[in-house]
Design a protein around this motif. Structure first.
Motif, PDB file in Angstrom:
ATOM      1  N   ILE A  74      38.144   4.261  15.064  1.00 45.02           N
ATOM      2  CA  ILE A  74      38.146   5.707  15.273  1.00 45.02           C
ATOM      3  C   ILE A  74      36.729   6.214  15.108  1.00 45.02           C
ATOM      4  N   ALA A  75      36.151   6.751  16.172  1.00 46.91           N
ATOM      5  CA  ALA A  75      34.786   7.268  16.121  1.00 46.91           C
ATOM      6  C   ALA A  75      34.758   8.556  15.314  1.00 46.91           C
ATOM      7  N   MET A  76      33.809   8.657  14.393  1.00 40.31           N
ATOM      8  CA  MET A  76      33.687   9.847  13.545  1.00 40.31           C
ATOM      9  C   MET A  76      32.264   9.920  13.007  1.00 40.31           C
ATOM     10  N   PRO A  77      31.781  11.112  12.681  1.00 40.57           N
ATOM     11  CA  PRO A  77      30.419  11.236  12.161  1.00 40.57           C
ATOM     12  C   PRO A  77      30.262  10.484  10.846  1.00 40.57           C
ATOM     13  N   GLU A  78      29.095   9.900  10.625  1.00 43.85           N
ATOM     14  CA  GLU A  78      28.812   9.238   9.364  1.00 43.85           C
ATOM     15  C   GLU A  78      28.954  10.234   8.220  1.00 43.85           C
ATOM     16  N   GLY A  79      29.591   9.827   7.145  1.00 47.58           N
ATOM     17  CA  GLY A  79      29.802  10.705   6.003  1.00 47.58           C
ATOM     18  C   GLY A  79      31.169  11.365   5.979  1.00 47.58           C
ATOM     19  N   THR A  80      32.044  11.023   6.932  1.00 43.89           N
ATOM     20  CA  THR A  80      33.408  11.557   6.927  1.00 43.89           C
ATOM     21  C   THR A  80      34.177  10.959   5.748  1.00 43.89           C
ATOM     22  N   PRO A  81      34.888  11.785   4.957  1.00 44.60           N
ATOM     23  CA  PRO A  81      35.645  11.235   3.818  1.00 44.60           C
ATOM     24  C   PRO A  81      36.747  10.282   4.287  1.00 44.60           C
ATOM     25  N   ILE A  82      36.760   9.077   3.706  1.00 43.02           N
ATOM     26  CA  ILE A  82      37.788   8.076   3.990  1.00 43.02           C
ATOM     27  C   ILE A  82      38.737   8.033   2.797  1.00 43.02           C
ATOM     28  N   ILE A  83      40.043   8.097   3.066  1.00 43.79           N
ATOM     29  CA  ILE A  83      41.052   8.164   2.015  1.00 43.79           C
ATOM     30  C   ILE A  83      42.085   7.059   2.215  1.00 43.79           C
ATOM     31  N   ALA A  84      42.808   6.759   1.150  1.00 44.03           N
ATOM     32  CA  ALA A  84      43.832   5.710   1.227  1.00 44.03           C
ATOM     33  C   ALA A  84      44.992   6.159   2.103  1.00 44.03           C
ATOM     34  N   ALA A  85      45.351   5.327   3.062  1.00 35.66           N
ATOM     35  CA  ALA A  85      46.485   5.624   3.936  1.00 35.66           C
ATOM     36  C   ALA A  85      47.797   5.113   3.345  1.00 35.66           C
ATOM     37  N   ARG A  86      47.679   4.322   2.273  1.00 32.92           N
ATOM     38  CA  ARG A  86      48.873   3.780   1.619  1.00 32.92           C
ATOM     39  C   ARG A  86      48.485   3.386   0.191  1.00 32.92           C
ATOM     40  N   GLY A  87      49.403   3.545  -0.730  1.00 33.04           N
ATOM     41  CA  GLY A  87      49.122   3.219  -2.121  1.00 33.04           C
ATOM     42  C   GLY A  87      49.020   1.724  -2.357  1.00 33.04           C
ATOM     43  N   GLY A  88      48.322   1.360  -3.413  1.00 31.89           N
ATOM     44  CA  GLY A  88      48.187  -0.036  -3.765  1.00 31.89           C
ATOM     45  C   GLY A  88      47.077  -0.247  -4.771  1.00 31.89           C
ATOM     46  N   VAL A  89      46.605  -1.482  -4.854  1.00 33.46           N
ATOM     47  CA  VAL A  89      45.554  -1.852  -5.797  1.00 33.46           C
ATOM     48  C   VAL A  89      44.338  -2.341  -5.030  1.00 33.46           C
ATOM     49  N   VAL A  90      43.179  -1.817  -5.370  1.00 29.59           N
ATOM     50  CA  VAL A  90      41.933  -2.248  -4.745  1.00 29.59           C
ATOM     51  C   VAL A  90      41.655  -3.692  -5.178  1.00 29.59           C
ATOM     52  N   VAL A  91      41.515  -4.601  -4.204  1.00 33.72           N
ATOM     53  CA  VAL A  91      41.293  -6.005  -4.547  1.00 33.72           C
ATOM     54  C   VAL A  91      39.881  -6.472  -4.226  1.00 33.72           C
ATOM     55  N   LYS A  92      39.159  -5.731  -3.379  1.00 32.75           N
ATOM     56  CA  LYS A  92      37.795  -6.148  -3.067  1.00 32.75           C
ATOM     57  C   LYS A  92      37.047  -4.974  -2.442  1.00 32.75           C
ATOM     58  N   THR A  93      35.753  -4.877  -2.726  1.00 35.90           N
ATOM     59  CA  THR A  93      34.914  -3.851  -2.121  1.00 35.90           C
ATOM     60  C   THR A  93      33.535  -4.431  -1.839  1.00 35.90           C
ATOM     61  N   GLU A  94      32.822  -3.788  -0.930  1.00 36.29           N
ATOM     62  CA  GLU A  94      31.398  -4.041  -0.698  1.00 36.29           C
ATOM     63  C   GLU A  94      30.741  -2.681  -0.531  1.00 36.29           C
ATOM     64  N   ASN A  95      29.620  -2.473  -1.203  1.00 34.55           N
ATOM     65  CA  ASN A  95      29.042  -1.132  -1.247  1.00 34.55           C
ATOM     66  C   ASN A  95      27.538  -1.114  -1.017  1.00 34.55           C
ATOM     67  N   ASN A  96      26.900  -2.279  -0.908  1.00 27.97           N
ATOM     68  CA  ASN A  96      25.437  -2.334  -0.922  1.00 27.97           C
ATOM     69  C   ASN A  96      24.787  -2.698   0.400  1.00 27.97           C
ATOM     70  N   GLN A  97      25.597  -2.912   1.429  1.00 26.04           N
ATOM     71  CA  GLN A  97      25.017  -3.369   2.691  1.00 26.04           C
ATOM     72  C   GLN A  97      24.379  -2.212   3.449  1.00 26.04           C
ATOM     73  N   ALA A  98      23.170  -2.455   3.952  1.00 26.79           N
ATOM     74  CA  ALA A  98      22.461  -1.470   4.766  1.00 26.79           C
ATOM     75  C   ALA A  98      22.409  -1.948   6.203  1.00 26.79           C
ATOM     76  N   GLY A  99      22.666  -1.060   7.136  1.00 26.88           N
ATOM     77  CA  GLY A  99      22.595  -1.429   8.547  1.00 26.88           C
ATOM     78  C   GLY A  99      23.527  -2.567   8.890  1.00 26.88           C
ATOM     79  N   ARG A 100      23.069  -3.458   9.765  1.00 25.23           N
ATOM     80  CA  ARG A 100      23.912  -4.582  10.186  1.00 25.23           C
ATOM     81  C   ARG A 100      24.106  -5.572   9.051  1.00 25.23           C
ATOM     82  N   GLY A 101      23.088  -5.797   8.248  1.00 26.24           N
ATOM     83  CA  GLY A 101      23.221  -6.672   7.093  1.00 26.24           C
ATOM     84  C   GLY A 101      23.698  -8.067   7.473  1.00 26.24           C
ATOM     85  N   SER A 102      24.292  -8.754   6.495  1.00 23.16           N
ATOM     86  CA  SER A 102      24.726 -10.133   6.698  1.00 23.16           C
ATOM     87  C   SER A 102      26.230 -10.261   6.933  1.00 23.16           C
TER      88      SER A 102
END
Length: 226
Positions: A110-138
């Motif tokens: 879904i195309a949207m402007p950068e900085g659009t708030p992203i929210i949980a579409a379903r309840g559950g437990v967060v099992v993994k995140t990545e927060n430090n990648q800039a640009g294309r990254g690895s």
């Protein structure tokens, strides 16, 4: 044999009286056939009799083998995992640009402007995140949040803005909980959210069909400036 005969007789009566009904058939990553009276991405329309034949086959298998409820996945209708908009679907299931492998076959972009708030579409437990990648990254996923739902499926939110992920591993979220801001990280050709629902299989994580509870195909297309 007697039980099978009863099944086929009962099915023939139903099929004769309801052949005009249109149903939709889809197959998940494990080969489980799912039927619905609502169209789902990638589903095939067919007459009611085809549904009956599949039901009979499944009922006969159930007579011979124990039921396996773990192998059955019900389609869950997701609210939009963002705030704001309206935004439009720019690549759907089986999209030739990048939705061709096992993990992303039924994903939606879904195309949207950068900085659009992203929210949980379903309840559950967060099992993994990545927060430090800039640009294309690895990592082609860019920054992301992966949420394990109570039925064992996982919702994954990809290409998020660097430093915007606001949840941590082990945290429980509910529908509408803030997760991050949309971005343009990883293998992304423009600012958008890649949302996919996956489940574990013998071949690894596999995307499964899902629906939003509102239409997205007819919304204005942010990527085209309209």
């Amino acid at each position: 044999m007697f039980v099978r005969a009863l099944l086929f007789c009962g099915v023939f009566t139903v099929a004769t009286s309801a052949t005009a009904m249109t149903l939709y058939k889809s197959v998940d990553a494990d080969g489980v056939v799912v039927f619905s009276d609502r169209h789902t991405p990638g589903a095939q329309a067919f007459v009611f009799q085809d549904r009956v034949v599949e039901q009979v086959k499944r009922q006969v298998r159930d007579i011979q083998q124990p039921k396996n409820p773990v192998g059955v996945v019900k389609i869950y209708r997701y609210p939009f995992p963002w705030r704001g908009g309206p935004f439009r679907l720019t690549q759907g299931p089986n999209g030739t640009f990048s939705h061709t492998d096992l993990k992303s076959r039924y994903a939606m972009d879904i195309a949207m402007p950068e900085g659009t708030p992203i929210i949980a579409a379903r309840g559950g437990v967060v099992v993994k995140t990545e927060n430090n990648q800039a640009g294309r990254g690895s990592d082609p996923s860019g920054n992301f949040v992966r949420v394990q739902h109570d039925d064992g499926t996982q919702g994954v939110y990809l290409h998020l803005k660097q430093g915007s992920v606001s949840v941590r591993q082990g945290q429980r979220v509910v529908v509408g909980s803030p997760l991050a801001l949309s971005g343009n990280t990883g293998n992304s050709s423009g600012p958008h959210l890649h949302f996919v629902v996956q489940r574990a299989t013998e071949l690894g994580l596999a995307s499964i069909p899902y629906e939003f509870n509102q239409p997205v195909g007819a919304l204005p297309n942010f990527a085209l400036g309209n």
